[in-house]
Design a protein around this motif. Sequence first.
Motif, PDB file in Angstrom:
ATOM      1  N   VAL A  71       0.842  -1.199   0.000  1.00  0.00           N
ATOM      2  CA  VAL A  71       0.000   0.000   0.000  1.00  0.00           C
ATOM      3  C   VAL A  71       0.875   1.246   0.000  1.00  0.00           C
ATOM      4  CG1 VAL A  71      -1.631   1.355   1.374  1.00  0.00           C
ATOM      5  CG2 VAL A  71      -2.008  -1.106   1.051  1.00  0.00           C
ATOM      6  N   HIS A  72       1.881   1.245   0.832  1.00  0.00           N
ATOM      7  CA  HIS A  72       2.786   2.392   0.910  1.00  0.00           C
ATOM      8  C   HIS A  72       3.467   2.627  -0.444  1.00  0.00           C
ATOM      9  CE1 HIS A  72       5.494   5.293   2.670  1.00  0.00           C
ATOM     10  NE2 HIS A  72       6.523   4.640   2.146  1.00  0.00           N
ATOM     11  N   ALA A  73       3.940   1.583  -1.076  1.00  0.00           N
ATOM     12  CA  ALA A  73       4.595   1.714  -2.387  1.00  0.00           C
ATOM     13  C   ALA A  73       3.615   2.239  -3.421  1.00  0.00           C
ATOM     14  CB  ALA A  73       5.160   0.370  -2.841  1.00  0.00           C
ATOM     15  N   HIS A  74       2.366   1.815  -3.363  1.00  0.00           N
ATOM     16  CA  HIS A  74       1.366   2.278  -4.311  1.00  0.00           C
ATOM     17  C   HIS A  74       1.019   3.746  -4.096  1.00  0.00           C
ATOM     18  CE1 HIS A  74      -1.827   1.962  -7.232  1.00  0.00           C
ATOM     19  NE2 HIS A  74      -2.668   2.514  -6.358  1.00  0.00           N
ATOM     20  N   VAL A  75       0.987   4.169  -2.853  1.00  0.00           N
ATOM     21  CA  VAL A  75       0.714   5.570  -2.547  1.00  0.00           C
ATOM     22  C   VAL A  75       1.839   6.453  -3.102  1.00  0.00           C
ATOM     23  CG1 VAL A  75       0.537   7.261  -0.669  1.00  0.00           C
ATOM     24  CG2 VAL A  75      -0.783   5.129  -0.570  1.00  0.00           C
ATOM     25  N   ILE A  76       3.069   5.992  -2.937  1.00  0.00           N
ATOM     26  CA  ILE A  76       4.215   6.751  -3.413  1.00  0.00           C
ATOM     27  C   ILE A  76       4.252   6.789  -4.941  1.00  0.00           C
ATOM     28  CG2 ILE A  76       6.739   6.749  -3.546  1.00  0.00           C
ATOM     29  CD1 ILE A  76       6.726   5.806  -0.646  1.00  0.00           C
ATOM     30  N   ASP A  77       3.986   5.631  -5.568  1.00  0.00           N
ATOM     31  CA  ASP A  77       4.044   5.541  -7.033  1.00  0.00           C
ATOM     32  C   ASP A  77       2.857   4.703  -7.504  1.00  0.00           C
ATOM     33  OD1 ASP A  77       4.624   5.404  -9.712  1.00  0.00           O
ATOM     34  OD2 ASP A  77       6.533   4.358  -9.457  1.00  0.00           O
TER      35      ASP A  77
END
Length: 80
Positions: A71-77
Motif C-alpha cells: 500500500v505504501h509503495a502504491h501511494v508513493i508511485d
Amino acid sequence: MSIERSIPELAAWYAQYDDISYRRESPDAYHHELVRTAEALRDDGIIDWDDWLALKALADQAHVHALEDAVHAHVIDPDT
C-alpha cells in the motif's frame, strides 16, 4: 517455543519466511505457502501445536507487513 531450527524442514520454512522478494511480489501466495508448510510440519509430527501457532503468527505478521509495504509503495508511485 521449542522449535529446533537446525531441523532441515524448519530451516526450509525459515528460508521461505526470509524470502523478501517473494513476500513483496505476492504477499498472499507467500503467506499461504508459509501456513501450508507449517501445517505439513505439524501434521508430520515435526512440530507440535504450540510451535505451529508460533510459525503461523510469524507468517501472519509478515503478511500484514507485506500488505502495508504494498500500500505504501502504491501511494508513493501509483503506476507500480
